[in-house]
Design a protein around this motif. Sequence first.
Motif, PDB file in Angstrom:
ATOM      1  N   GLY A 160       0.777  -1.233   0.000  1.00  0.00           N
ATOM      2  CA  GLY A 160       0.000   0.000   0.000  1.00  0.00           C
ATOM      3  C   GLY A 160       0.810   1.286   0.000  1.00  0.00           C
ATOM      4  N   ASP A 161       2.131   1.192  -0.115  1.00  0.00           N
ATOM      5  CA  ASP A 161       2.959   2.402  -0.178  1.00  0.00           C
ATOM      6  C   ASP A 161       2.705   3.146  -1.484  1.00  0.00           C
ATOM      7  OD1 ASP A 161       4.049   1.485   2.178  1.00  0.00           O
ATOM      8  OD2 ASP A 161       6.029   1.063   1.346  1.00  0.00           O
ATOM      9  N   LEU A 162       2.823   4.472  -1.434  1.00  0.00           N
ATOM     10  CA  LEU A 162       2.709   5.304  -2.625  1.00  0.00           C
ATOM     11  C   LEU A 162       4.076   5.872  -2.979  1.00  0.00           C
ATOM     12  CD1 LEU A 162      -0.509   7.382  -1.862  1.00  0.00           C
ATOM     13  CD2 LEU A 162      -0.292   5.386  -3.355  1.00  0.00           C
ATOM     14  N   TYR A 163       4.355   5.983  -4.270  1.00  0.00           N
ATOM     15  CA  TYR A 163       5.597   6.556  -4.761  1.00  0.00           C
ATOM     16  C   TYR A 163       5.238   7.676  -5.726  1.00  0.00           C
ATOM     17  CZ  TYR A 163       7.883   2.559  -2.711  1.00  0.00           C
ATOM     18  OH  TYR A 163       8.334   1.632  -1.807  1.00  0.00           O
ATOM     19  N   ALA A 164       5.873   8.832  -5.562  1.00  0.00           N
ATOM     20  CA  ALA A 164       5.599   9.984  -6.415  1.00  0.00           C
ATOM     21  C   ALA A 164       6.858  10.387  -7.157  1.00  0.00           C
ATOM     22  CB  ALA A 164       5.088  11.150  -5.575  1.00  0.00           C
ATOM     23  N   ALA A 165       6.727  10.525  -8.472  1.00  0.00           N
ATOM     24  CA  ALA A 165       7.813  11.048  -9.297  1.00  0.00           C
ATOM     25  C   ALA A 165       7.707  12.566  -9.271  1.00  0.00           C
ATOM     26  CB  ALA A 165       7.673  10.536 -10.730  1.00  0.00           C
ATOM     27  N   SER A 166       8.852  13.230  -9.176  1.00  0.00           N
ATOM     28  CA  SER A 166       8.840  14.694  -9.126  1.00  0.00           C
ATOM     29  C   SER A 166      10.030  15.257  -9.898  1.00  0.00           C
ATOM     30  CB  SER A 166       8.891  15.173  -7.670  1.00  0.00           C
ATOM     31  OG  SER A 166      10.194  15.038  -7.149  1.00  0.00           O
ATOM     32  N   ASP A 167      10.155  16.556  -9.890  1.00  0.00           N
ATOM     33  CA  ASP A 167      11.316  17.208 -10.505  1.00  0.00           C
ATOM     34  C   ASP A 167      12.563  17.039  -9.648  1.00  0.00           C
ATOM     35  OD1 ASP A 167       9.789  18.032 -12.613  1.00  0.00           O
ATOM     36  OD2 ASP A 167       9.554  20.091 -11.909  1.00  0.00           O
ATOM     37  N   PHE A 168      12.414  16.453  -8.463  1.00  0.00           N
ATOM     38  CA  PHE A 168      13.521  16.325  -7.519  1.00  0.00           C
ATOM     39  C   PHE A 168      13.718  14.888  -7.050  1.00  0.00           C
ATOM     40  CE2 PHE A 168      11.625  20.523  -7.191  1.00  0.00           C
ATOM     41  CZ  PHE A 168      12.707  21.307  -7.564  1.00  0.00           C
ATOM     42  N   GLY A 169      13.370  13.912  -7.867  1.00  0.00           N
ATOM     43  CA  GLY A 169      13.552  12.517  -7.512  1.00  0.00           C
ATOM     44  C   GLY A 169      12.242  11.808  -7.216  1.00  0.00           C
ATOM     45  N   VAL A 170      12.334  10.734  -6.437  1.00  0.00           N
ATOM     46  CA  VAL A 170      11.178   9.903  -6.103  1.00  0.00           C
ATOM     47  C   VAL A 170      10.950   9.958  -4.598  1.00  0.00           C
ATOM     48  CG1 VAL A 170      10.188   7.588  -6.198  1.00  0.00           C
ATOM     49  CG2 VAL A 170      11.699   8.353  -8.025  1.00  0.00           C
ATOM     50  N   PHE A 171       9.696  10.132  -4.220  1.00  0.00           N
ATOM     51  CA  PHE A 171       9.341  10.183  -2.805  1.00  0.00           C
ATOM     52  C   PHE A 171       8.363   9.075  -2.480  1.00  0.00           C
ATOM     53  CE2 PHE A 171      10.847  14.303  -3.992  1.00  0.00           C
ATOM     54  CZ  PHE A 171      11.700  14.616  -2.946  1.00  0.00           C
ATOM     55  N   ARG A 172       8.425   8.614  -1.233  1.00  0.00           N
ATOM     56  CA  ARG A 172       7.598   7.481  -0.776  1.00  0.00           C
ATOM     57  C   ARG A 172       6.738   7.902   0.403  1.00  0.00           C
ATOM     58  NH1 ARG A 172       9.592   3.253   3.218  1.00  0.00           N
ATOM     59  NH2 ARG A 172       7.933   1.721   3.258  1.00  0.00           N
ATOM     60  N   LEU A 173       5.472   7.510   0.343  1.00  0.00           N
ATOM     61  CA  LEU A 173       4.563   7.669   1.467  1.00  0.00           C
ATOM     62  C   LEU A 173       4.208   6.261   1.923  1.00  0.00           C
ATOM     63  CD1 LEU A 173       2.857   9.554   3.291  1.00  0.00           C
ATOM     64  CD2 LEU A 173       1.004   9.264   1.623  1.00  0.00           C
ATOM     65  N   ALA A 174       4.814   5.831   3.020  1.00  0.00           N
ATOM     66  CA  ALA A 174       4.569   4.482   3.533  1.00  0.00           C
ATOM     67  C   ALA A 174       3.113   4.357   3.958  1.00  0.00           C
ATOM     68  CB  ALA A 174       5.491   4.183   4.702  1.00  0.00           C
ATOM     69  N   SER A 175       2.561   3.188   3.802  1.00  0.00           N
ATOM     70  CA  SER A 175       1.181   2.930   4.189  1.00  0.00           C
ATOM     71  C   SER A 175       0.966   3.306   5.648  1.00  0.00           C
ATOM     72  CB  SER A 175       0.854   1.453   3.973  1.00  0.00           C
ATOM     73  OG  SER A 175      -0.470   1.182   4.334  1.00  0.00           O
ATOM     74  N   GLY A 176      -0.016   4.158   5.907  1.00  0.00           N
ATOM     75  CA  GLY A 176      -0.321   4.583   7.265  1.00  0.00           C
ATOM     76  C   GLY A 176       0.471   5.785   7.737  1.00  0.00           C
ATOM     77  N   ALA A 177       1.472   6.217   6.967  1.00  0.00           N
ATOM     78  CA  ALA A 177       2.299   7.368   7.346  1.00  0.00           C
ATOM     79  C   ALA A 177       1.657   8.663   6.856  1.00  0.00           C
ATOM     80  CB  ALA A 177       3.693   7.231   6.765  1.00  0.00           C
ATOM     81  N   THR A 178       2.137   9.774   7.369  1.00  0.00           N
ATOM     82  CA  THR A 178       1.635  11.085   6.953  1.00  0.00           C
ATOM     83  C   THR A 178       2.731  11.967   6.360  1.00  0.00           C
ATOM     84  OG1 THR A 178       1.950  11.974   9.177  1.00  0.00           O
ATOM     85  CG2 THR A 178      -0.223  11.065   8.667  1.00  0.00           C
ATOM     86  N   THR A 179       3.949  11.445   6.262  1.00  0.00           N
ATOM     87  CA  THR A 179       5.084  12.220   5.774  1.00  0.00           C
ATOM     88  C   THR A 179       5.761  11.508   4.608  1.00  0.00           C
ATOM     89  OG1 THR A 179       5.482  13.038   8.005  1.00  0.00           O
ATOM     90  CG2 THR A 179       7.273  13.297   6.437  1.00  0.00           C
ATOM     91  N   TRP A 180       5.998  12.249   3.540  1.00  0.00           N
ATOM     92  CA  TRP A 180       6.734  11.725   2.400  1.00  0.00           C
ATOM     93  C   TRP A 180       8.225  11.728   2.721  1.00  0.00           C
ATOM     94  CZ3 TRP A 180       4.520   9.890  -2.091  1.00  0.00           C
ATOM     95  CH2 TRP A 180       3.175  10.164  -2.276  1.00  0.00           C
ATOM     96  N   THR A 181       8.942  10.696   2.283  1.00  0.00           N
ATOM     97  CA  THR A 181      10.396  10.613   2.468  1.00  0.00           C
ATOM     98  C   THR A 181      11.038  10.264   1.125  1.00  0.00           C
ATOM     99  OG1 THR A 181      10.279   8.269   3.042  1.00  0.00           O
ATOM    100  CG2 THR A 181      10.199   9.849   4.873  1.00  0.00           C
ATOM    101  N   ALA A 182      12.347  10.455   1.030  1.00  0.00           N
ATOM    102  CA  ALA A 182      13.067  10.055  -0.181  1.00  0.00           C
ATOM    103  C   ALA A 182      12.944   8.543  -0.349  1.00  0.00           C
ATOM    104  CB  ALA A 182      14.525  10.457  -0.090  1.00  0.00           C
ATOM    105  N   ALA A 183      12.638   8.097  -1.557  1.00  0.00           N
ATOM    106  CA  ALA A 183      12.435   6.666  -1.797  1.00  0.00           C
ATOM    107  C   ALA A 183      13.743   5.892  -1.818  1.00  0.00           C
ATOM    108  CB  ALA A 183      11.689   6.452  -3.108  1.00  0.00           C
ATOM    109  N   ALA A 184      14.831   6.566  -2.210  1.00  0.00           N
ATOM    110  CA  ALA A 184      16.108   5.865  -2.321  1.00  0.00           C
ATOM    111  C   ALA A 184      17.250   6.788  -1.953  1.00  0.00           C
ATOM    112  CB  ALA A 184      16.297   5.341  -3.735  1.00  0.00           C
ATOM    113  N   PRO A 185      17.898   6.531  -0.826  1.00  0.00           N
ATOM    114  CA  PRO A 185      19.068   7.339  -0.477  1.00  0.00           C
ATOM    115  C   PRO A 185      20.123   7.235  -1.580  1.00  0.00           C
ATOM    116  CG  PRO A 185      18.442   5.893   1.335  1.00  0.00           C
ATOM    117  CD  PRO A 185      17.629   5.490   0.146  1.00  0.00           C
TER     118      PRO A 185
END
Length: 67
Positions: A8-33
């Motif tokens: 259920g995680d979401l991944y968003a493509a952006s102009d600044f890389g890929v961000f992940r919203l873990a299932s149940g979380a409220t904060t987006w984080t970098a998908a890949a260090p």
Amino acid sequence: VARDDVNGDLYAASDFGVFRLASGATTWTAAAPGMPNVEVAGLTIIPAARKMYVATHGLGAWLLNLP
């Protein structure tokens, strides 16, 4: 935006890389260090393999291992 149907995680493509919203979380984080801050044009998740392909503008394609 791409959804990982396994967890259920979401991944968003952006102009600044890929961000992940873990299932149940409220904060987006970098998908890949270590992935550069670059425009991402496409995301493709392969659920059974736990992989995501990331197409960037100018820096090629990346393969990310999903949790």
